[in-house]
Design a protein around this motif. Structure first.
Motif, PDB file in Angstrom:
ATOM      1  N   TYR A 293       0.800  -1.220   0.000  1.00  0.00           N
ATOM      2  CA  TYR A 293       0.000   0.000   0.000  1.00  0.00           C
ATOM      3  C   TYR A 293       0.837   1.276   0.000  1.00  0.00           C
ATOM      4  CZ  TYR A 293      -3.638  -3.348   1.080  1.00  0.00           C
ATOM      5  OH  TYR A 293      -4.503  -4.418   1.010  1.00  0.00           O
ATOM      6  N   GLU A 294       2.159   1.146  -0.160  1.00  0.00           N
ATOM      7  CA  GLU A 294       3.026   2.316  -0.050  1.00  0.00           C
ATOM      8  C   GLU A 294       2.707   3.394  -1.070  1.00  0.00           C
ATOM      9  OE1 GLU A 294       6.599   2.577  -1.805  1.00  0.00           O
ATOM     10  OE2 GLU A 294       6.637   0.665  -2.832  1.00  0.00           O
ATOM     11  N   ASP A 295       2.282   2.996  -2.279  1.00  0.00           N
ATOM     12  CA  ASP A 295       1.992   3.984  -3.312  1.00  0.00           C
ATOM     13  C   ASP A 295       0.491   4.225  -3.471  1.00  0.00           C
ATOM     14  OD1 ASP A 295       1.358   1.529  -4.349  1.00  0.00           O
ATOM     15  OD2 ASP A 295       2.333   1.826  -6.289  1.00  0.00           O
ATOM     16  N   LYS A 296      -0.298   3.776  -2.504  1.00  0.00           N
ATOM     17  CA  LYS A 296      -1.753   3.881  -2.609  1.00  0.00           C
ATOM     18  C   LYS A 296      -2.351   4.735  -1.496  1.00  0.00           C
ATOM     19  CE  LYS A 296      -1.944  -0.747  -4.695  1.00  0.00           C
ATOM     20  NZ  LYS A 296      -0.474  -0.891  -4.756  1.00  0.00           N
ATOM     21  N   MET A 297      -1.504   5.369  -0.706  1.00  0.00           N
ATOM     22  CA  MET A 297      -1.997   6.107   0.459  1.00  0.00           C
ATOM     23  C   MET A 297      -2.300   7.573   0.177  1.00  0.00           C
ATOM     24  SD  MET A 297       0.270   4.493   3.540  1.00  0.00           S
ATOM     25  CE  MET A 297       1.779   4.233   2.616  1.00  0.00           C
ATOM     26  N   ILE A 301      -4.856  10.539   2.058  1.00  0.00           N
ATOM     27  CA  ILE A 301      -4.363  11.787   2.648  1.00  0.00           C
ATOM     28  C   ILE A 301      -5.039  12.989   1.994  1.00  0.00           C
ATOM     29  CG2 ILE A 301      -2.318  13.231   2.970  1.00  0.00           C
ATOM     30  CD1 ILE A 301      -0.684  10.610   3.101  1.00  0.00           C
ATOM     31  N   ASN A 302      -5.168  12.930   0.659  1.00  0.00           N
ATOM     32  CA  ASN A 302      -5.828  14.032  -0.058  1.00  0.00           C
ATOM     33  C   ASN A 302      -7.287  14.170   0.366  1.00  0.00           C
ATOM     34  OD1 ASN A 302      -3.505  14.598  -1.476  1.00  0.00           O
ATOM     35  ND2 ASN A 302      -4.075  13.398  -3.278  1.00  0.00           N
ATOM     36  N   THR A 346      -2.550   5.567   8.372  1.00  0.00           N
ATOM     37  CA  THR A 346      -2.758   5.786   6.939  1.00  0.00           C
ATOM     38  C   THR A 346      -2.784   4.463   6.197  1.00  0.00           C
ATOM     39  OG1 THR A 346      -1.226   7.630   7.339  1.00  0.00           O
ATOM     40  CG2 THR A 346      -2.062   7.343   5.086  1.00  0.00           C
ATOM     41  N   ARG A 347      -1.860   3.575   6.541  1.00  0.00           N
ATOM     42  CA  ARG A 347      -1.791   2.279   5.858  1.00  0.00           C
ATOM     43  C   ARG A 347      -3.001   1.416   6.184  1.00  0.00           C
ATOM     44  NH1 ARG A 347       4.332   1.713   7.817  1.00  0.00           N
ATOM     45  NH2 ARG A 347       5.188   3.431   6.605  1.00  0.00           N
ATOM     46  N   ASP A 353      -9.893   0.052   2.908  1.00  0.00           N
ATOM     47  CA  ASP A 353     -10.610   0.442   1.693  1.00  0.00           C
ATOM     48  C   ASP A 353     -10.425  -0.612   0.609  1.00  0.00           C
ATOM     49  OD1 ASP A 353     -11.576   2.745   2.781  1.00  0.00           O
ATOM     50  OD2 ASP A 353     -10.298   4.115   1.635  1.00  0.00           O
ATOM     51  N   ASP A 354      -9.199  -1.085   0.460  1.00  0.00           N
ATOM     52  CA  ASP A 354      -8.885  -2.090  -0.560  1.00  0.00           C
ATOM     53  C   ASP A 354      -9.629  -3.396  -0.291  1.00  0.00           C
ATOM     54  OD1 ASP A 354      -7.236  -3.264  -2.766  1.00  0.00           O
ATOM     55  OD2 ASP A 354      -6.348  -4.411  -1.125  1.00  0.00           O
TER      56      ASP A 354
END
Length: 617
Positions: A293-297, A301-302, A346-347, A353-354
């Protein structure tokens, strides 16, 4: 008979037994269904009551009042519950012979005592056809539960404390499956975060090489020792702490050197994890760890920022739960560090969600120790602020710690950073080693391979059951000698009960070469009825264990079954007429069916708990 069995299979064993009497009560009281009346039947709790079921008559009195309502008197006063109990007892006893039950009133309770044959004639056709029906329910039919458990950190051994999350989660998944749910087993690996920055920082600081790692006898021990050294060196050293954070950020940013080391550490760890999971007979449907999930967070945040849920404090992005939620929280929740690095909340949100998108779960469990309670309260609260549709399905299944006895410090738990962690593999191997002489002593005819197989089942089972048998929120004290006892509340006790029944089955086959078909009506001994009642009550125990996420409920149910079974079998030692292998072949055949059903239920119960049921012990 076939129609009766099919109908019984569609309702609980409890309802099957109580059906005729419940129907009479429902008809008398004007209840809408016999099932509503059957739900009032429970095991007696009053001291000295020996009945099979106790029915509280307050709801029956309310139903009668509702039935008697008229326009002139829309809410008539209910009859006193003791009067209702007396009336029902008289009504039932008039049909006692047909129903196979005796009724007595005791205050507001109606106590029911069934004849053994009445119980057997209803239960045995169902369980004889499918013994595991005793441990099956349809309460979760059509629903999915995600269970996040075990979740070890990469580059570290599975420490002994991992037995708790791993085996509680495994048992829950098995029980949810048995209750009709679709259980998704998730291992949310700790393969990301500041720990890897510390590990890589230590690797670079010491100038280690791949040749050294590959030459190590145990790669995970090599890495774990490095982590301990790096942690100890960084204590009170701001420069080393900053270097660890820098490498953690480089890892998140995709630095090739950091990523290569990270993948190497991960591969070495997974090899050991899988060897332990194989020994414990644990499997997973998903291995998506934190790194996935490192590139899906960023979208999370937005979204938090767009909804004005976040604020910035000293460069870090936070959710000030003290203002947004209230007094329940005493500090803000961190979402993103000042250097841009992400954090656990966050993770977890991104992963949830996933999972919801993929599985559409109706319930999501996080089997993590009670020390992390605040973390789950925080991100559950953030999920609610975001308006997530799944927020009310989230459950933190917390548990106490596992304690070992230290000669100097007493009961304590090891900590990886101190270098004194007790490893899971060492505990399991020692338990297997200690079980072997016990198994060999009781089974002199076994060859070495059989002794090794049974010792493995007994040793591992002893450790697992010791961690499940008490309420999960309690701390667990572990002693090899206690866990490996063949008497008392232990796995070997349950496993021996199963093996004992297997032995009776083998002896029956040798004794009766042409036995008649079993006849449940021949099961008239009170001890036989007690075994049957224990079998019947397991379904409700399973449902309660699932609803409360409490494996100890099933442990208690299995121990009760084994205890009642022991009483039944021991009675035959002093009275030949009560032996399973009776001189009367028809009676022996009927008792053997009860033995075979009970053996199959014990086997299934042990499987749900994560234990193996040996046929010889």
């Amino acid at each position: 008979m076939a129609e009766h069995q099919q109908a019984a299979a569609q309702q609980s064993l409890h309802e099957t037994i109580c059906g005729a009497v419940a129907e009479l009560i429902a008809r008398h009281a004007g209840m809408p269904s016999a099932s509503q009346a059957a739900a009032l039947f429970a095991a007696p709790t009053a001291k000295g009551v020996t009945a099979d079921f106790a029915v509280t008559c307050f709801p029956v009195a309310m139903a009668m009042a509702k039935r008697d309502a008229t326009p002139e008197c829309p809410k008539p006063k209910p009859q006193p519950a003791p009067a209702v109990a007396n009336a029902l007892a008289d009504l039932i006893n008039k049909e006692s012979e047909r129903l196979g039950v005796q009724a007595t009133a005791s205050g507001p309770f109606l106590n029911l005592t069934y004849s053994p044959a009445a119980i057997a004639s209803v239960v045995m056709p169902v369980l004889g056809a499918s013994p595991v029906a005793a441990l099956r329910s349809a309460t979760g039919a059509g629903r999915t539960v995600c269970i996040d458990f075990s979740s070890p950190n990469i580059a570290k051994h599975l420490a002994f404390h991992h037995i708790r999350s791993t085996m509680i989660g495994n048992c829950l998944a098995n029980m949810y499956d048995a209750a009709g749910w679709r259980a998704v087993r998730i291992n949310f690996l700790g393969d990301w975060g500041t720990a890897f920055g510390r590990l890589i920082s230590g690797w670079k600081r010491e100038g280690l090489t791949m040749e050294q790692l590959n030459a190590a006898e145990d790669k995970v021990t090599f890495l774990n020792q490095l982590y301990v050294r790096a942690s100890q060196a960084a204590e009170g050293n701001a420069e080393l702490e900053e270097d660890a954070r820098r490498w953690s950020k480089k890892l998140e940013d995709g630095d090739a050197d950091a990523r290569y080391l990270w993948q190497t550490f991960k591969d070495a760890s997974l090899a050991e994890f899988n060897s332990m999971y194989k020994l414990l007979n644990v499997s997973f449907d998903s291995w998506k760890g934190e790194a996935y999930y490192e590139d899906k967070m960023l979208p999370i945040i937005n979204e938090l920022e767009e909804k004005h849920i976040t604020s910035v404090d000293k460069g870090a992005t936070i959710v000030d739960l003290t203002k947004l939620v209230g007094k329940k929280f005493s500090k803000p929740a961190l979402i993103k560090r000042a250097d841009g690095g992400t954090l656990y909340a966050t993770r977890d949100l991104t992963a949830c969600d996933d999972r919801f998108a993929e599985y559409k779960f109706a319930r999501s469990l996080y089997v993590v120790d009670l020390g992390q309670s605040l973390h789950f309260q925080e991100w559950f609260a953030i999920a609610k602020l975001l308006g997530r549709p799944y927020v009310n399905t989230l459950r933190h299944v917390g548990f106490g710690v596992v304690l070992i006895e230290d000669e100097d410090a007493g009961w304590c738990k090891g900590k990886t950073r101190t270098g004194k962690a007790l490893l899971l593999k060492d505990v399991l191997n020692e338990a297997i080693k200690k079980a072997e002489p016990k198994v060999r002593e009781k089974n002199t005819e076994m060859d070495a391979a059989q002794v090794a197989e049974v010792s493995r089942a007994v040793g591992v089972g002893a450790v697992v059951f010791n961690n499940l048998r008490n309420g999960r929120v309690n701390d667990v004290k572990f002693k090899y000698e206690e866990a490996l006892r063949f008497d008392g509340e232990t796995a070997p006790y349950l496993q021996y009960a199963h093996a004992r029944l297997c032995s009776i089955e083998r002896n029956f086959a040798k004794t009766y070469t042409n036995a008649p078909a079993p006849n449940p009506a021949l099961l008239t001994a009170p001890a036989e009825k007690q075994v049957l009642l224990c079998l019947v009550r397991l379904q409700a125990i399973l449902e309660r264990a699932v609803e409360t996420d409490e494996p100890s409920c099933l442990c208690t149910g299995m121990l009760q079954l084994a205890s009642v079974l022991s009483t039944y079998l021991t009675a035959g030692t002093g009275d030949r007429s009560l032996r399973v292998l009776s001189d009367d072949a028809a009676l022996a055949s009927s008792r053997l069916q009860l033995v075979s059903v009970t053996r199959a239920v014990l086997c299934e119960g042990l499987r749900l708990l994560g234990l193996i049921a040996p046929e010889k012990m």
